[in-house]
Every structure is written in structure tokens, then in C-alpha cells.
Write a protein that holds these residues in place. Structure first.
Motif, PDB file in Angstrom:
ATOM      1  N   VAL A 142       0.676  -1.158   0.056  1.00  0.00           N
ATOM      2  CA  VAL A 142      -0.058  -0.122   0.039  1.00  0.00           C
ATOM      3  C   VAL A 142       0.937   1.280   0.105  1.00  0.00           C
ATOM      4  CG1 VAL A 142      -1.565   1.299   1.166  1.00  0.00           C
ATOM      5  CG2 VAL A 142      -1.841  -1.127   1.193  1.00  0.00           C
ATOM      6  N   ILE A 143       0.931   2.062  -1.025  1.00  0.00           N
ATOM      7  CA  ILE A 143       1.616   3.019  -1.163  1.00  0.00           C
ATOM      8  C   ILE A 143       0.850   4.294  -1.120  1.00  0.00           C
ATOM      9  CG2 ILE A 143       3.423   4.318  -2.773  1.00  0.00           C
ATOM     10  CD1 ILE A 143       4.354   1.470  -2.357  1.00  0.00           C
ATOM     11  N   SER A 144       1.427   5.183  -0.049  1.00  0.00           N
ATOM     12  CA  SER A 144       0.820   6.649  -0.042  1.00  0.00           C
ATOM     13  C   SER A 144       1.684   7.441  -0.789  1.00  0.00           C
ATOM     14  CB  SER A 144       0.625   7.070   1.474  1.00  0.00           C
ATOM     15  OG  SER A 144      -0.642   6.213   1.824  1.00  0.00           O
ATOM     16  N   ILE A 145       1.069   8.473  -1.385  1.00  0.00           N
ATOM     17  CA  ILE A 145       1.663   9.369  -2.139  1.00  0.00           C
ATOM     18  C   ILE A 145       1.358  10.613  -1.530  1.00  0.00           C
ATOM     19  CG2 ILE A 145       2.539  10.650  -4.346  1.00  0.00           C
ATOM     20  CD1 ILE A 145       1.713   8.077  -5.886  1.00  0.00           C
ATOM     21  N   ILE A 146       2.141  11.548  -0.834  1.00  0.00           N
ATOM     22  CA  ILE A 146       1.840  12.728  -0.204  1.00  0.00           C
ATOM     23  C   ILE A 146       2.528  13.694  -0.890  1.00  0.00           C
ATOM     24  CG2 ILE A 146       1.200  11.678   1.899  1.00  0.00           C
ATOM     25  CD1 ILE A 146       3.960  12.357   3.056  1.00  0.00           C
ATOM     26  N   GLY A 147       2.404  15.091  -0.764  1.00  0.00           N
ATOM     27  CA  GLY A 147       2.970  16.318  -0.913  1.00  0.00           C
ATOM     28  C   GLY A 147       1.900  17.224  -1.289  1.00  0.00           C
ATOM     29  N   SER A 148       2.364  18.816  -1.320  1.00  0.00           N
ATOM     30  CA  SER A 148       1.612  19.793  -1.309  1.00  0.00           C
ATOM     31  C   SER A 148       0.946  19.887  -2.682  1.00  0.00           C
ATOM     32  CB  SER A 148       2.343  21.179  -1.339  1.00  0.00           C
ATOM     33  OG  SER A 148       3.396  21.151  -1.932  1.00  0.00           O
ATOM     34  N   SER A 149       0.001  20.494  -2.666  1.00  0.00           N
ATOM     35  CA  SER A 149      -0.731  20.812  -4.139  1.00  0.00           C
ATOM     36  C   SER A 149      -0.057  21.237  -5.140  1.00  0.00           C
ATOM     37  CB  SER A 149      -1.958  21.799  -3.931  1.00  0.00           C
ATOM     38  OG  SER A 149      -3.013  21.193  -2.954  1.00  0.00           O
ATOM     39  N   GLY A 150       0.076  20.577  -6.485  1.00  0.00           N
ATOM     40  CA  GLY A 150       0.923  21.101  -7.540  1.00  0.00           C
ATOM     41  C   GLY A 150       1.977  20.417  -7.597  1.00  0.00           C
ATOM     42  N   SER A 151       2.388  19.509  -6.539  1.00  0.00           N
ATOM     43  CA  SER A 151       3.751  18.719  -6.618  1.00  0.00           C
ATOM     44  C   SER A 151       3.621  17.545  -7.733  1.00  0.00           C
ATOM     45  CB  SER A 151       3.848  18.034  -5.163  1.00  0.00           C
ATOM     46  OG  SER A 151       2.957  17.308  -4.822  1.00  0.00           O
ATOM     47  N   GLY A 152       2.657  17.320  -8.399  1.00  0.00           N
ATOM     48  CA  GLY A 152       2.531  16.217  -9.459  1.00  0.00           C
ATOM     49  C   GLY A 152       1.648  14.851  -9.047  1.00  0.00           C
ATOM     50  N   LYS A 153       1.317  14.825  -7.882  1.00  0.00           N
ATOM     51  CA  LYS A 153       0.792  13.502  -7.486  1.00  0.00           C
ATOM     52  C   LYS A 153      -0.144  13.083  -8.160  1.00  0.00           C
ATOM     53  CE  LYS A 153      -0.959  15.164  -3.470  1.00  0.00           C
ATOM     54  NZ  LYS A 153      -0.980  16.674  -3.447  1.00  0.00           N
ATOM     55  N   THR A 154      -1.298  13.800  -8.326  1.00  0.00           N
ATOM     56  CA  THR A 154      -2.391  13.524  -9.004  1.00  0.00           C
ATOM     57  C   THR A 154      -2.191  13.067 -10.577  1.00  0.00           C
ATOM     58  OG1 THR A 154      -4.115  14.725  -7.703  1.00  0.00           O
ATOM     59  CG2 THR A 154      -4.930  14.298  -9.921  1.00  0.00           C
ATOM     60  N   THR A 155      -1.168  14.058 -11.196  1.00  0.00           N
ATOM     61  CA  THR A 155      -0.740  13.839 -12.692  1.00  0.00           C
ATOM     62  C   THR A 155      -0.208  12.565 -12.705  1.00  0.00           C
ATOM     63  OG1 THR A 155      -0.433  16.080 -12.806  1.00  0.00           O
ATOM     64  CG2 THR A 155       0.435  14.823 -14.433  1.00  0.00           C
ATOM     65  N   LEU A 156       0.588  12.161 -11.869  1.00  0.00           N
ATOM     66  CA  LEU A 156       1.493  10.731 -11.834  1.00  0.00           C
ATOM     67  C   LEU A 156       0.340   9.502 -11.780  1.00  0.00           C
ATOM     68  CD1 LEU A 156       3.871   8.938 -11.604  1.00  0.00           C
ATOM     69  CD2 LEU A 156       3.741   9.265  -9.014  1.00  0.00           C
ATOM     70  N   LEU A 157      -0.711   9.756 -10.885  1.00  0.00           N
ATOM     71  CA  LEU A 157      -1.700   8.888 -10.760  1.00  0.00           C
ATOM     72  C   LEU A 157      -2.645   8.728 -12.106  1.00  0.00           C
ATOM     73  CD1 LEU A 157      -2.312   6.904  -8.642  1.00  0.00           C
ATOM     74  CD2 LEU A 157      -4.216   8.527  -7.990  1.00  0.00           C
ATOM     75  N   ARG A 158      -2.931   9.878 -12.844  1.00  0.00           N
ATOM     76  CA  ARG A 158      -3.328  10.183 -13.889  1.00  0.00           C
ATOM     77  C   ARG A 158      -2.540   9.313 -15.131  1.00  0.00           C
ATOM     78  NH1 ARG A 158      -8.035  13.151 -14.483  1.00  0.00           N
ATOM     79  NH2 ARG A 158      -7.315  13.730 -16.778  1.00  0.00           N
ATOM     80  N   CYS A 159      -1.146   9.426 -15.114  1.00  0.00           N
ATOM     81  CA  CYS A 159      -0.421   8.932 -16.224  1.00  0.00           C
ATOM     82  C   CYS A 159      -0.517   7.356 -16.049  1.00  0.00           C
ATOM     83  CB  CYS A 159       1.071   9.439 -15.992  1.00  0.00           C
ATOM     84  SG  CYS A 159       1.338  11.345 -16.707  1.00  0.00           S
ATOM     85  N   ILE A 160      -0.419   6.992 -14.765  1.00  0.00           N
ATOM     86  CA  ILE A 160      -0.438   5.461 -14.718  1.00  0.00           C
ATOM     87  C   ILE A 160      -1.758   4.873 -15.104  1.00  0.00           C
ATOM     88  CG2 ILE A 160      -0.264   3.759 -12.951  1.00  0.00           C
ATOM     89  CD1 ILE A 160       1.557   5.313 -11.329  1.00  0.00           C
ATOM     90  N   ASN A 161      -2.938   5.717 -14.951  1.00  0.00           N
ATOM     91  CA  ASN A 161      -4.287   5.180 -15.365  1.00  0.00           C
ATOM     92  C   ASN A 161      -4.542   5.620 -16.844  1.00  0.00           C
ATOM     93  OD1 ASN A 161      -5.892   3.854 -12.990  1.00  0.00           O
ATOM     94  ND2 ASN A 161      -4.785   5.395 -12.386  1.00  0.00           N
ATOM     95  N   PHE A 162      -3.457   6.316 -17.724  1.00  0.00           N
ATOM     96  CA  PHE A 162      -3.676   6.549 -19.090  1.00  0.00           C
ATOM     97  C   PHE A 162      -4.822   7.669 -19.323  1.00  0.00           C
ATOM     98  CE2 PHE A 162      -2.778   1.898 -18.848  1.00  0.00           C
ATOM     99  CZ  PHE A 162      -1.387   2.022 -19.087  1.00  0.00           C
ATOM    100  N   LEU A 163      -5.274   8.337 -18.171  1.00  0.00           N
ATOM    101  CA  LEU A 163      -5.844   9.393 -18.378  1.00  0.00           C
ATOM    102  C   LEU A 163      -5.118  10.631 -19.109  1.00  0.00           C
ATOM    103  CD1 LEU A 163      -8.145   9.453 -15.250  1.00  0.00           C
ATOM    104  CD2 LEU A 163      -8.631   8.778 -17.591  1.00  0.00           C
ATOM    105  N   GLU A 164      -3.672  10.675 -18.701  1.00  0.00           N
ATOM    106  CA  GLU A 164      -2.900  11.534 -19.436  1.00  0.00           C
ATOM    107  C   GLU A 164      -1.968  10.546 -20.092  1.00  0.00           C
ATOM    108  OE1 GLU A 164      -3.370  14.772 -19.380  1.00  0.00           O
ATOM    109  OE2 GLU A 164      -4.614  14.992 -17.613  1.00  0.00           O
ATOM    110  N   THR A 165      -1.369  11.045 -21.275  1.00  0.00           N
ATOM    111  CA  THR A 165      -0.073  10.397 -21.734  1.00  0.00           C
ATOM    112  C   THR A 165       1.397  10.977 -21.282  1.00  0.00           C
ATOM    113  OG1 THR A 165      -1.885  10.111 -23.465  1.00  0.00           O
ATOM    114  CG2 THR A 165       0.715   9.287 -23.998  1.00  0.00           C
ATOM    115  N   ALA A 166       2.157  10.164 -20.644  1.00  0.00           N
ATOM    116  CA  ALA A 166       3.363  10.752 -20.431  1.00  0.00           C
ATOM    117  C   ALA A 166       4.209  10.900 -21.662  1.00  0.00           C
ATOM    118  CB  ALA A 166       3.969   9.729 -19.353  1.00  0.00           C
ATOM    119  N   GLU A 167       5.161  11.761 -21.419  1.00  0.00           N
ATOM    120  CA  GLU A 167       5.970  12.304 -22.597  1.00  0.00           C
ATOM    121  C   GLU A 167       7.300  11.334 -22.733  1.00  0.00           C
ATOM    122  OE1 GLU A 167       5.730  15.971 -21.355  1.00  0.00           O
ATOM    123  OE2 GLU A 167       3.648  15.794 -22.425  1.00  0.00           O
ATOM    124  N   SER A 168       7.655  10.911 -21.556  1.00  0.00           N
ATOM    125  CA  SER A 168       8.734   9.781 -21.683  1.00  0.00           C
ATOM    126  C   SER A 168       8.582   8.861 -20.623  1.00  0.00           C
ATOM    127  CB  SER A 168      10.005  10.361 -21.518  1.00  0.00           C
ATOM    128  OG  SER A 168      10.502  10.480 -20.214  1.00  0.00           O
TER     129      SER A 168
END
Lengths: 214, 259
Positions: free
Chosen positions: B31-57
Motif C-alpha cells: 500500500v503506497i501513499s503519495i503525499i505532497g503539497s498541491s501542485g507537486s504532481g501527485k495527481t498527474t502521476l496517478l493519471r499517467c499511470i491510469n492512461f488519463l494523461e499520456t506521459a512524454e517519456s
């Protein structure tokens, strides 16, 4: 000229009114959806082209469009329009599809992006998400605007008269030229009843979709 | 063998680098928790893993199978896309239940659609659908909503809606269940019921990635904590270490805000 015989002759005009109404609706509803896809397309040239066409159609009177569709082929290309009713249908379908497309566009754009994303992460394709998830939400949203537009269409059918297509007002007008004015007023009752029925139908549809909230 | 391996994920919006090269891997049952302030990229990371965003590399492996490679984007068939997508489940911050379907229908919809492409669907339609329903009913009772099975989303509280969303994600048996700030849209008195469900899942060894602002919860439930800052993983480790003995100044400052 009894009340009954006048009623019967108005009814025959009314049949043609209903005919124009139904055929326009059946063709303009799907065409409008296709146009709305064009106007939200990611491909810019297509989007601009579609929006220009919608602007031109919504920006000019339907009566003028009727005249253009009926006379322009003959004047410009020497191919006179053979059927008056066909000209009416072409003009009405294009005009109403343009209006419908804007209603659809509003509905499509009002759906929360999260609905598409939720569908996607559950392994649905875009088409499945559209038909199984968002379509009914769009229908619910646009129903009041659609009801408005459809009721306007009922009364716009009277414009067919400008290119001499017999419809309800045309039938009533025959009596005016014979010095009888009341059949014209009486024709209003037909529109009222027809629009009343449509209002009830739309009311039913709205009630049917009231079991969920967006 | 790690169930998920993420390598050097980068993502930018316009001129802003949101993710500057994220790599980590997780084992089954983690069970991995990702913490960090708003704008640190947590949600974007999760969205890239779930293919809601396409990572550039970057690359993503599930069970050592390469399922995403930014350098070699190959055209996937719809079936391949679905398979790739279904490795993951995602629970959204704003629930995103389907408003026109009741609780049971929300949980079963995706499976009912998928079942239609089974070769013997028309033959065993009844059995297949009964099976799907039975599993869904079990999941709904697991999140404590047996009495709400035919309720519509608008009739439920936020906490109940989120529990339905969790059941809906579980119904597809994802390898990794992801949560994007699952309690951020909830009133404080409703977060407890959702966190309790997630705790139960952790106890059942379901592999999870949780983006959260609930520090106490993250400390209790996770096997590992990732602290993100300005698009990179600034610190990671077991929760005991990360929370009681942060090694970076940024994490210390971040945790102080919550004390």
C-alpha cells in the motif's frame, strides 16, 4: 359552406402541416447531432467551416432560405426545383438541424469530464461511454430547449405558404379570399391543440427522466 | 517480481514540467501513499499511470510486462487498450458515479458491457448476468451499503457515493487499485467511513496507491510512503521513518503544516 365542411378542408391542410413537421423532425434530429460533432471537432478547419454554416443559417430568415432553395437551382444552374414540398423539406431540415446542433453542443459540453474518465478507467470504449453513460444525461439536459424548438417548428410550417405549398394557413386563406375571415382564426385552434399535445409529451418525457439528477 | 514498475515518467503542460522523471516499483500487497503539497504532481502521476494523461517519456510495467512505452507508442486494438486499462482501478476525488444508474447498475455496468463480447454470451446470458450481479452484491455489502443497492447516486451522501465508487473499481479485479484524494471532496464527518473501507482492503492485501492529504491515515495504512515535491520523488520509505524522521527540509516543512 358549413362548419363541418370548413373543418374538413382545414384538416386536409393540417395533414400537410403535420407531414412537414414530422419529416423535418425525423431528418433534422440526427443531422443536427452530426453537425454538432463537427462544431466540437478537434480538427480546426472542419470546426470553423461547420460554425460558419451554422452562423449563416441561423443568421438569415427561414422564409428567405425557402425562397432560395426553391428558386436558386433554376436561376443559377437552369435546373428548376421540380417539387415544392421537397424544397420546403430541404430548407426546413437544414434550418432546424442547425438550431438542434447548437442545443446538442450545449448538452454535450455540459457533461462532466469525469463521466468520460470514469467510463475509460472501467475499460469502456469512447462509443460505449457515449451511448451507455453520457447520452441519457445529454437528453435530460436538452429536453426543455428541444421542446421549445419543436413547438416553434409546428408554427414555422406555415412559412411553406410562401412557395405555395398548401398547409393549414393556406387552406384557411382560401376562405378569406371568398370574404370569410373566421376560418383563419379557427386555424389557430389546430396549432394550439397540436402544440398542447406536444407540450404534454415533453412533460411526460421530462417526468420519466426525473428519477435521476445530474 | 514487482506488480508495478514505473520508469522515468515525465509530463509537461505547456512550459511547466509537472513530472520530471518519476521511477518507483511496488510489490503485490503493497500500500503506497503519495503525499505532497498541491501542485507537486501527485495527481498527474496517478493519471499517467491510469492512461488519463499520456506521459512524454517513461515506461510502465505490470507484472514485468511492458504496457506503456512513451518512446515506442504502438497502435493498440480496443481489446488491448481495455486489457491495459483494466490492470488498474481508479477511485476519483469527485466519485464520478453514473447518475442515471442505481448502485447495483453502477457497479455492474462495465462488466455487463464486456460480457456481451464473450463468445457464449447469447447462450448463457442469464447465468453470466446472474454471476455478475452476485459478485456485485457481495462487493456492495463489503463496503457496507447492502441497504442502498437500488438507490440512485443523488440519494446517497458523499461518503456513501465514494464507497460505491470503490466497489465499482473492485468489480473489475484490478491488479492495482488507485485512489486520487478519495476523501478531499467529503465533509470531515464522512471521511472516516471511506478510510475504514480502504483500511479493510489493505488488510486483505489488495495492492493500492493512495494519493492523500490524510497524514495520520497514510502513516497507519501504508507499507511505504512517497513524498513528492515539484515533480520529483523527494523522499520515500516506510511510514515510520518518513513521518518521524524526515531527512529533507522540504518534507519537514510540509509535515509541520499538518501538526
Amino acid at each position: 359552406m358549413s362548419f363541418i365542411s370548413i373543418t374538413l378542408s382545414l384538416l386536409s391542410g393540417f395533414c400537410s402541416t403535420v407531414y412537414i413537421f414530422l419529416l423535418t423532425l425525423v431528418m433534422a434530429l440526427p443531422l443536427g447531432l452530426i453537425i454538432s460533432f463537427g462544431s466540437i471537432s478537434g480538427f480546426k478547419p472542419l470546426r470553423w467551416l461547420v460554425r460558419m454554416i451554422v452562423w449563416a443559417i441561423r443568421g438569415t430568415p427561414l422564409m428567405l432560405q425557402l425562397i432560395i432553395v426553391f428558386y436558386a437551382p433554376g436561376l443559377l444552374f437552369g435546373l428548376p426545383m421540380q417539387s415544392r414540398i421537397l424544397a420546403v423539406l430541404i430548407a426546413f431540415v437544414i434550418n432546424y438541424a442547425a438550431y438542434f446542433s447548437e442545443i446538442y453542443r450545449g448538452g454535450i459540453e455540459s457533461v462532466n469530464k469525469g463521466q468520460y474518465e470514469a467510463g475509460q478507467v472501467l475499460g469502456m470504449t469512447k462509443t460505449q461511454v457515449f451511448f451507455k453513460v453520457v447520452l441519457l444525461q445529454i437528453v435530460k439536459r436538452i429536453l426543455p430547449a428541444m421542446s421549445n424548438e419543436v413547438i416553434t417548428l409546428v408554427k414555422d410550417t406555415s412559412l411553406a405558404r410562401v412557395i405555395l405549398v398548401p398547409e393549414l394557413i393556406h387552406s384557411a386563406n382560401v376562405y378569406v379570399s371568398k370574404g370569410l375571415i373566421w376560418p383563419l382564426f379557427y386555424s389557430g385552434v389546430f396549432y394550439l391543440v397540436f402544440c398542447g399535445i406536444l407540450t404534454l409529451l415533453f412533460g411526460c418525457a421530462e417526468k420519466k427522466l426525473s428519477y435521476f439528477r445530474i | 517480481m514487482s506488480v508495478l514498475k514505473v520508469e522515468n515518467i515525465k509530463k509537461r503542460y505547456g512550459k511547466t514540467d509537472v513530472l520530471k522523471g518519476i521511477s518507483f516499483s511496488i510489490e503485490r500487497g503493497d500500500v503506497i501513499s503519495i503525499i505532497g503539497s498541491s501542485g507537486s504532481g501527485k495527481t498527474t502521476l496517478l493519471r499517467c499511470i491510469n492512461f488519463l494523461e499520456t506521459a512524454e517519456s517513461g515506461k510502465i510495467y505490470v507484472n514485468d510486462d511492458l504496457i506503456f512505452d512513451a518512446e515506442n507508442p504502438c497502435k493498440l486494438t480496443p481489446a488491448q487498450k481495455r486489457m491495459r486499462q483494466l490492470s488498474f482501478g481508479l477511485v476519483f476525488q469527485s466519485f464520478n458515479l453514473f447518475p442515471q444508474y442505481n448502485v447495483l447498475e453502477n457497479v455492474t455496468l462495465a462488466q455487463r458491457i464486456m460480457a456481451k463480447s464473450l463468445p457464449d454470451y447469447s447462450l448463457h446470458k442469464k447465468d453470466i448476468l446472474a454471476d455478475i450481479n452476485e459478485r456485485a452484491v457481495a462487493l456492495i455489502s463489503r463496503v457496507g451499503l447492502s441497504d442502498k443497492i437500488v438507490s440512485y447516486p443523488w440519494q446517497l451522501s458523499g461518503g456513501q457515493q465514494q464507497r460505491v465508487a470503490i466497489a465499482r473499481a473492485l468489480a473489475l479485479n484490478p491488479q492495482i487499485l488507485c485512489f486520487d484524494e478519495p476523501t478531499s471532496a467529503l465533509d470531515p464527518e464522512l471521511t472516516g467511513e471511506v478510510l475504514r473501507v480502504i483500511r479493510d482492503l489493505a488488510a486483505e492485501n489488495i495492492t493500492m496507491i493512495i494519493v492523500t492529504h490524510e497524514m495520520k491515515f497514510a502513516e497507519d495504512v501504508s507499507s511505504r510512503v512517497i513524498f513528492m515535491d515539484e515533480g520529483v520523488i523527494a523522499e520515500e520509505g516506510p511510514p515510520g521513518l518518513v513521518f518521524s524522521n524526515p531527512s529533507t527540509e522540504r518534507l519537514r516543512a510540509f509535515l509541520n503544516v499538518f501538526d
